[in-house]
Design an enzyme around this catalytic site. Structure first.
Site, PDB file in Angstrom:
ATOM      1  N   ASN A   6      37.906  49.558  59.105  1.00  0.00           N
ATOM      2  CA  ASN A   6      38.164  49.450  60.542  1.00  0.00           C
ATOM      3  C   ASN A   6      39.676  49.328  60.742  1.00  0.00           C
ATOM      4  OD1 ASN A   6      38.279  48.788  63.247  1.00  0.00           O
ATOM      5  ND2 ASN A   6      37.351  46.757  63.012  1.00  0.00           N
ATOM      6  N   PHE A   7      40.293  50.407  61.230  1.00  0.00           N
ATOM      7  CA  PHE A   7      41.761  50.405  61.400  1.00  0.00           C
ATOM      8  C   PHE A   7      42.203  49.588  62.612  1.00  0.00           C
ATOM      9  CE2 PHE A   7      42.685  54.831  59.254  1.00  0.00           C
ATOM     10  CZ  PHE A   7      42.219  54.340  58.056  1.00  0.00           C
ATOM     11  N   LYS A   8      41.285  49.298  63.528  1.00  0.00           N
ATOM     12  CA  LYS A   8      41.625  48.606  64.788  1.00  0.00           C
ATOM     13  C   LYS A   8      42.742  49.382  65.498  1.00  0.00           C
ATOM     14  CE  LYS A   8      40.188  44.397  62.535  1.00  0.00           C
ATOM     15  NZ  LYS A   8      40.319  42.959  62.407  1.00  0.00           N
ATOM     16  N   HIS A  88      31.844  43.927  67.863  1.00  0.00           N
ATOM     17  CA  HIS A  88      32.898  43.326  67.031  1.00  0.00           C
ATOM     18  C   HIS A  88      33.456  42.089  67.742  1.00  0.00           C
ATOM     19  CE1 HIS A  88      36.584  42.728  64.786  1.00  0.00           C
ATOM     20  NE2 HIS A  88      36.063  43.472  63.836  1.00  0.00           N
ATOM     21  N   GLU A 157      30.322  38.944  60.154  1.00  0.00           N
ATOM     22  CA  GLU A 157      31.760  38.722  60.049  1.00  0.00           C
ATOM     23  C   GLU A 157      32.131  37.373  60.683  1.00  0.00           C
ATOM     24  OE1 GLU A 157      34.066  42.611  59.812  1.00  0.00           O
ATOM     25  OE2 GLU A 157      33.528  42.385  61.902  1.00  0.00           O
ATOM     26  N   GLY A 163      40.895  38.567  59.429  1.00  0.00           N
ATOM     27  CA  GLY A 163      42.350  38.709  59.515  1.00  0.00           C
ATOM     28  C   GLY A 163      43.120  37.449  59.150  1.00  0.00           C
ATOM     29  N   SER A 193      38.369  39.214  55.674  1.00  0.00           N
ATOM     30  CA  SER A 193      39.346  39.061  54.586  1.00  0.00           C
ATOM     31  C   SER A 193      38.847  39.592  53.240  1.00  0.00           C
ATOM     32  CB  SER A 193      39.806  37.603  54.477  1.00  0.00           C
ATOM     33  OG  SER A 193      40.470  37.235  55.671  1.00  0.00           O
TER      34      SER A 193
HETATM   35  C1  PEP Z   1      37.241  43.112  60.808  1.00  0.00           C
HETATM   36  O1  PEP Z   1      37.867  42.824  61.798  1.00  0.00           O
HETATM   37  O2  PEP Z   1      36.234  43.832  60.883  1.00  0.00           O
HETATM   38  C2  PEP Z   1      37.692  42.565  59.521  1.00  0.00           C
HETATM   39  C3  PEP Z   1      36.801  42.378  58.602  1.00  0.00           C
HETATM   40  O3  PEP Z   1      39.027  42.271  59.403  1.00  0.00           O
HETATM   41  P1  PEP Z   1      39.781  41.693  58.093  1.00  0.00           P
HETATM   42  O4  PEP Z   1      39.298  42.481  56.910  1.00  0.00           O
HETATM   43  O5  PEP Z   1      41.237  41.927  58.381  1.00  0.00           O
HETATM   44  O6  PEP Z   1      39.432  40.263  57.988  1.00  0.00           O
END
Ligand code: PEP
Length: 229
Positions: A6-8, A88, A157, A163, A193
């Site tokens: 997921n590049f956001k 999300h 998540e 993040g 993470s």
């Molecule tokens: C996400 O936002 O879907 C995510 C898992 O982010 P990160 O890997 O940066 O924690």
């Protein structure tokens, strides 16, 4: 295993193209049973070729129309996009999407046959109340969601792990996935993470069918290293 990136709000059309070219070279040795999904920003959607599925991070429940700033089915069909992220935590928390709205979005894209990665997760104050509170909170995020939908993938998540560099512990992931799987028998990803340093440990946990990766997916070396563990 499923590996989703997921590049956001990161990467441009040009850097996404370069990323995908590099990824394709690296994924040459990918195991056949593994699947890779890439969710670039909407401005970078295109006709890419490769051993992965291109998905959209978000879209509005419309074919087209007057929804300033949104994209709908017409824009997705241009690039044959049939996979979407829904629920999300950043859309729930930052963009203010409530369960009722998320439910409508889920139903719309389900009606149009999309594969849906449906994200759920608890804030830290709930995690601190223990496993029972966590499960109750997570199950409430399925309100209005058809959990029998054949193209549903769930991503657990924990918000406090997204993040932050702090992943949930093996025990927290295993217990939460086991509890969720009692109610929802769908592929279940972990996100929060995930990085090359912990990918092996996380994908070895019973009940983990894959990972949804944000920060550590932005670099193609890092993401492909995880896919090829
Ligand atoms: C996400 O936002 O879907 C995510 C898992 O982010 P990160 O890997 O940066 O924690």
């Amino acid at each position: 295993m499923i590996f989703a990136a997921n590049f956001k709000t990161n990467h441009t059309r040009a850097t996404t193209k370069a990323y995908i070219e590099a990824l394709n070279e690296k994924l040459f040795t990918k195991r056949v049973q593994d699947s890779v999904y890439i969710f670039p920003p909407s401005t970078a959607l295109d006709h890419y070729k490769g051993n992965f599925t291109l998905g959209v991070q978000n879209a509005y429940m419309t074919r087209n129309g007057a929804y300033t700033g949104e994209i709908g089915l017409e824009q997705l069909e241009e690039f044959s996009i049939k996979t979407i992220l829904v629920g999300h935590s950043e859309r729930r928390e930052i963009l203010g999407e409530k369960q009722e709205f998320i439910t409508e979005k889920f139903s719309y894209f389900k009606e149009h046959g999309f594969e849906i990665i449906y994200c759920i997760g608890e804030p830290l104050e709930i995690r601190e109340q223990g496993d029972e509170a966590v499960i109750e909170y997570l199950l409430a995020q399925f309100e209005g969601i058809d959990t029998s939908y054949e193209k549903l993938i769930v991503a657990y998540e924990p918000i406090w792990a997204i993040g932050t560099g702090r992943s949930a512990t093996t025990e927290e992931i295993e217990n939460t996935h086991a509890a969720l799987k009692k109610t929802i028998q769908k592929p279940l990803l972990y996100g929060g993470s995930v990085k090359p340093e912990n990918i092996k440990e996380i994908t070895n946990i019973r009940g983990v069918d894959g990972v949804l990766v944000g920060s550590a997916s932005l670099d193609v070396e890092s993401f492909s290293k995880m896919v090829l563990i």
